[in-house]
Design a protein around this motif. Structure first.
Motif, PDB file in Angstrom:
ATOM      1  N   ILE A   1       0.869  -1.179   0.000  1.00 57.62           N
ATOM      2  CA  ILE A   1       0.000   0.000   0.000  1.00 57.62           C
ATOM      3  C   ILE A   1       0.901   1.223   0.000  1.00 57.62           C
ATOM      4  N   GLY A   2       0.667   2.127  -0.961  1.00 54.64           N
ATOM      5  CA  GLY A   2       1.531   3.291  -1.111  1.00 54.64           C
ATOM      6  C   GLY A   2       1.497   4.219   0.089  1.00 54.64           C
TER       7      GLY A   2
ATOM      8  N   GLY B   1       5.198   9.928   0.523  1.00 58.65           N
ATOM      9  CA  GLY B   1       6.354   9.572  -0.285  1.00 58.65           C
ATOM     10  C   GLY B   1       7.346   8.674   0.396  1.00 58.65           C
ATOM     11  N   GLY B   2       6.997   8.124   1.563  1.00 60.57           N
ATOM     12  CA  GLY B   2       7.913   7.255   2.280  1.00 60.57           C
ATOM     13  C   GLY B   2       7.806   5.812   1.811  1.00 60.57           C
ATOM     14  N   GLU B   3       8.215   4.907   2.683  1.00 65.99           N
ATOM     15  CA  GLU B   3       8.210   3.488   2.351  1.00 65.99           C
ATOM     16  C   GLU B   3       6.779   2.950   2.308  1.00 65.99           C
ATOM     17  N   SER B   4       6.537   2.008   1.421  1.00 64.48           N
ATOM     18  CA  SER B   4       5.206   1.426   1.292  1.00 64.48           C
ATOM     19  C   SER B   4       4.843   0.624   2.528  1.00 64.48           C
ATOM     20  N   HIS B   5       3.541   0.388   2.693  1.00 60.23           N
ATOM     21  CA  HIS B   5       3.038  -0.336   3.850  1.00 60.23           C
ATOM     22  C   HIS B   5       2.482  -1.686   3.404  1.00 60.23           C
ATOM     23  N   SER B   6       2.611  -2.670   4.260  1.00 60.36           N
ATOM     24  CA  SER B   6       2.062  -3.990   3.975  1.00 60.36           C
ATOM     25  C   SER B   6       0.546  -3.974   4.132  1.00 60.36           C
ATOM     26  N   ALA B   7      -0.131  -4.693   3.246  1.00 57.95           N
ATOM     27  CA  ALA B   7      -1.593  -4.766   3.335  1.00 57.95           C
ATOM     28  C   ALA B   7      -2.029  -5.403   4.646  1.00 57.95           C
TER      29      ALA B   7
ATOM     30  N   GLN C   1      -9.406   8.883   6.267  1.00 56.63           N
ATOM     31  CA  GLN C   1      -8.739  10.114   6.670  1.00 56.63           C
ATOM     32  C   GLN C   1      -7.695   9.866   7.752  1.00 56.63           C
ATOM     33  N   LYS C   2      -8.026   8.992   8.729  1.00 56.30           N
ATOM     34  CA  LYS C   2      -7.073   8.694   9.790  1.00 56.30           C
ATOM     35  C   LYS C   2      -5.855   7.955   9.246  1.00 56.30           C
ATOM     36  N   LEU C   3      -6.081   7.037   8.325  1.00 55.45           N
ATOM     37  CA  LEU C   3      -4.958   6.305   7.741  1.00 55.45           C
ATOM     38  C   LEU C   3      -4.082   7.213   6.894  1.00 55.45           C
ATOM     39  N   GLN C   4      -4.685   8.122   6.164  1.00 52.96           N
ATOM     40  CA  GLN C   4      -3.895   9.061   5.379  1.00 52.96           C
ATOM     41  C   GLN C   4      -3.093   9.999   6.269  1.00 52.96           C
ATOM     42  N   ASP C   5      -3.655  10.366   7.432  1.00 54.18           N
ATOM     43  CA  ASP C   5      -2.899  11.182   8.379  1.00 54.18           C
ATOM     44  C   ASP C   5      -1.675  10.444   8.911  1.00 54.18           C
ATOM     45  N   GLU C   6      -1.747   9.104   8.922  1.00 53.98           N
ATOM     46  CA  GLU C   6      -0.617   8.292   9.376  1.00 53.98           C
ATOM     47  C   GLU C   6       0.340   7.938   8.236  1.00 53.98           C
ATOM     48  N   GLY C   7       0.072   8.479   7.037  1.00 56.41           N
ATOM     49  CA  GLY C   7       0.973   8.252   5.920  1.00 56.41           C
ATOM     50  C   GLY C   7       0.622   7.077   5.052  1.00 56.41           C
ATOM     51  N   ILE C   8      -0.613   6.584   5.137  1.00 55.03           N
ATOM     52  CA  ILE C   8      -1.050   5.436   4.337  1.00 55.03           C
ATOM     53  C   ILE C   8      -2.006   5.922   3.264  1.00 55.03           C
ATOM     54  N   ASP C   9      -1.605   5.802   2.014  1.00 56.78           N
ATOM     55  CA  ASP C   9      -2.427   6.252   0.896  1.00 56.78           C
ATOM     56  C   ASP C   9      -3.357   5.113   0.489  1.00 56.78           C
ATOM     57  N   ILE C  10      -4.618   5.209   0.864  1.00 59.54           N
ATOM     58  CA  ILE C  10      -5.568   4.120   0.643  1.00 59.54           C
ATOM     59  C   ILE C  10      -6.919   4.692   0.240  1.00 59.54           C
TER      60      ILE C  10
ATOM     61  N   ARG D   1     -11.196   4.523  -0.265  1.00 58.16           N
ATOM     62  CA  ARG D   1     -12.313   4.121   0.592  1.00 58.16           C
ATOM     63  C   ARG D   1     -12.769   2.701   0.267  1.00 58.16           C
ATOM     64  N   ARG D   2     -12.835   2.348  -1.015  1.00 58.99           N
ATOM     65  CA  ARG D   2     -13.290   1.000  -1.370  1.00 58.99           C
ATOM     66  C   ARG D   2     -12.326  -0.065  -0.856  1.00 58.99           C
ATOM     67  N   THR D   3     -11.029   0.273  -0.763  1.00 57.10           N
ATOM     68  CA  THR D   3     -10.065  -0.673  -0.216  1.00 57.10           C
ATOM     69  C   THR D   3     -10.291  -0.868   1.277  1.00 57.10           C
ATOM     70  N   VAL D   4     -10.585   0.224   1.987  1.00 60.91           N
ATOM     71  CA  VAL D   4     -10.892   0.112   3.413  1.00 60.91           C
ATOM     72  C   VAL D   4     -12.136  -0.739   3.623  1.00 60.91           C
ATOM     73  N   ALA D   5     -13.165  -0.513   2.800  1.00 62.72           N
ATOM     74  CA  ALA D   5     -14.396  -1.298   2.918  1.00 62.72           C
ATOM     75  C   ALA D   5     -14.125  -2.778   2.627  1.00 62.72           C
ATOM     76  N   LYS D   6     -13.285  -3.050   1.630  1.00 64.48           N
ATOM     77  CA  LYS D   6     -12.968  -4.440   1.297  1.00 64.48           C
ATOM     78  C   LYS D   6     -12.209  -5.117   2.432  1.00 64.48           C
ATOM     79  N   TYR D   7     -11.225  -4.441   3.002  1.00 64.43           N
ATOM     80  CA  TYR D   7     -10.476  -5.017   4.115  1.00 64.43           C
ATOM     81  C   TYR D   7     -11.382  -5.220   5.326  1.00 64.43           C
ATOM     82  N   ARG D   8     -12.251  -4.258   5.610  1.00 64.51           N
ATOM     83  CA  ARG D   8     -13.156  -4.366   6.766  1.00 64.51           C
ATOM     84  C   ARG D   8     -14.101  -5.550   6.606  1.00 64.51           C
ATOM     85  N   GLU D   9     -14.678  -5.695   5.423  1.00 60.44           N
ATOM     86  CA  GLU D   9     -15.589  -6.817   5.185  1.00 60.44           C
ATOM     87  C   GLU D   9     -14.842  -8.142   5.203  1.00 60.44           C
ATOM     88  N   GLY D  10     -13.603  -8.146   4.704  1.00 62.61           N
ATOM     89  CA  GLY D  10     -12.815  -9.370   4.733  1.00 62.61           C
ATOM     90  C   GLY D  10     -12.504  -9.832   6.144  1.00 62.61           C
TER      91      GLY D  10
END
Length: 495
Positions: free
Chosen positions: A420-421, A425-431, A458-467, A469-478
């Motif tokens: 996850i970007g 501009g820092g290091e990528s994050h693991s899904a 918004q909270k994840l983007q504040d922590e530097g995670i570019d994600i 909304r549909r990805t958040v919904a997919k992870y939450r449902e998963g």
């Protein structure tokens, strides 16, 4: 154009999958239990193979004694005994060897002896364990009740087919029309037999939906009144915690609704699971990872999961001198070739697993030190390039293999996740790390401030995670986490 025969000489390169190569590839992806079964089968087929009682010798480490900066060792017998806290020579009390060692002398009567025959519990007497019945399965349990409840042969056949269609949870999910057409029976007759099966133990078996399963159990308890019927027919409202609408439909006050919900919760939604449950299989790690004294990580194979076979060269020398026919010599040569290839394949498999595990540990060093939030994105190609192997080989090695770390036992594939970007501009994050963070944020929310998917983004983007909304919904449902609306209702209901 005339058609005439001619000869042409062509040079080409092709990859031929020999039986030995196919065997080596197959061994890579087998789990330790499947590998043990495969080796046992080969020991039965090949007279030149024999099992070794010795512990497997340590695999040679990589060049320089290390693999990509990670020390590689194979535990000795003393180390395994120290880790397990027991003597590896011990056997279970019910093992034949242990039983013979502790059995009373001939003519004596042990404390657990019984007088079921003149032979007592002697070596030649019948073993009572052979007469112990296996666990009763759900179809067997229903068939016995069917034989008592139904006497008509035609209905017995219909009932047997219906019981065969009931799944392990106790539900009948297949349509009834095929049975009626197959037997030339009417739908009314099939449904009548089904209603008989639905009266069997366990209560709720043979239902075609959750509502019908609950209704059967409530009828047996004589609690299927109009209000309860309305609740069962609108069970999805209870799942969404929409208690206001459910109370209005049932026409009851809040106290009665709470009592009705308590009765529903006391029922069994999957009655068939009480029968024939599969035994829990303990995960045995293939590789151990421990902290080394120098601050690095020590990676070692679990020798107890490595079958050790030897080629009996003495037996081969004796037998080969007595071979006369061409068929016998060909068979013996084939057995020798197969035995040698199996031993080499097992050694190569162990070395390959060790190399892949060592590279995973090197890549995920931060995870081992700081936890799941620091799991790095990783793919098969990165590991394959680092250890100079093909990507498909790494994929086979990571199937059904487990790594025991100070943070628990993980499957090899757990360490491979998408990237996850980063929004800064820092290091990528693991899904996987992002999923963990989403669960953390939801666990910390209160009933007054339930986080929507947009808020989580918004909270994840504040922590530097570019994600997105549909990805958040997919992870939450998963992860099986309800939506913000359903979580708000659930938190208010339990507040």
């Amino acid at each position: 154009m005339a058609l005439t025969p001619k000869l042409e000489l062509r040079h080409s390169q092709t990859l031929v999958m020999t039986p030995q190569l196919m065997q080596a590839i197959r061994l890579l992806q087998l789990s330790n239990m499947d590998l043990a079964a495969y080796v046992a089968e080969e020991l039965e087929k090949n007279p030149l193979l024999e099992a070794s009682d010795d512990q497997p010798r340590a695999d040679p480490p990589a060049e320089g004694g290390e693999t990509n900066g990670v020390s590689v060792e194979t535990p000795s017998r003393a180390d395994m005994e120290e880790r397990l806290g027991t003597d590896l020579d011990n056997v279970f009390p019910d093992d034949p060897a242990a039983a013979s060692a502790t059995a009373p002398a001939k003519g004596e009567i042990g404390p657990d002896a019984a007088s079921w025959g003149p032979g007592g519990r002697g070596e030649d007497s019948a073993d009572l364990e052979a007469f112990v019945s296996a666990d009763t399965t759900l179809p067997d349990h229903l068939e016995r009740q069917l034989g008592v409840a139904v006497t008509d042969q035609r209905r017995l056949i219909i009932g047997s087919l219906l019981i065969g269609m009931i799944d392990d949870s106790g539900y009948l999910t297949d349509p009834l029309e095929p049975i009626a057409e197959q037997l030339g029976a009417s739908m009314e007759e099939v449904e009548e037999v089904l209603r008989v099966i639905q009266t069997f133990d366990p209560a709720g078996v043979g239902a075609r939906s959750l509502s019908e399963c609950l209704a059967i159990q409530l009828r047996e308890r004589n609690r299927y009144d109009p209000a309860m019927q309305t609740m069962v027919e609108n069970i999805e409202l209870l799942a969404r915690r929409d208690l206001g609408r459910l109370r209005m439909l049932c026409g009851v006050d809040p106290d009665d609704l709470a009592d009705m919900i308590a009765e529903i919760r006391a029922l069994t939604p999957k009655p068939g699971l009480a029968f024939g449950a599969a035994p829990v299989q303990i995960v045995v790690p293939d590789v151990y990872v421990q902290m080394a004294p120098d601050g690095g990580w020590r990676v070692e194979l679990n020798s107890s999961t490595l079958p050790r076979v030897l080629v009996n060269q003495d037996y081969h020398a004796v037998v080969s001198g007595r071979m006369r026919s061409t068929e016998e010599k060909s068979y013996l040569a084939e057995c020798l070739q197969s035995a040698n290839w199996l031993t080499r394949s097992l050694e190569q498999r162990a070395r390959t697993i060790l190399k892949v595990a060592s590279e995973i540990v090197r890549q995920q060093d931060t995870f081992l030190v700081k936890g799941i939030a620091h799991l790095r994105p990783l793919n098969l190609k990165t590991v394959a390039d680092a250890i100079s192997m093909h990507e498909s080989t790494v994929s086979r090695v990571t199937s059904n293999k487990y790594l025991a770390t100070p943070r628990g036992i993980f499957e090899f594939k757990y360490f491979f996740s998408a990237a996850i970007g980063s929004s800064d501009g820092g290091e990528s994050h693991s899904a996987e790390a992002v999923r963990h963070r989403i669960r953390q944020l939801i666990d910390e929310e209160s009933a007054q401030r339930v986080l929507s998917d947009d808020t989580l983004v918004q909270k994840l983007q504040d922590e530097g995670i570019d994600i997105a909304r549909r990805t958040v919904a997919k992870y939450r449902e998963g992860m099986g986490i309800p939506s913000s609306v359903d979580r708000r209702r659930a938190k208010r209901a339990t507040a």
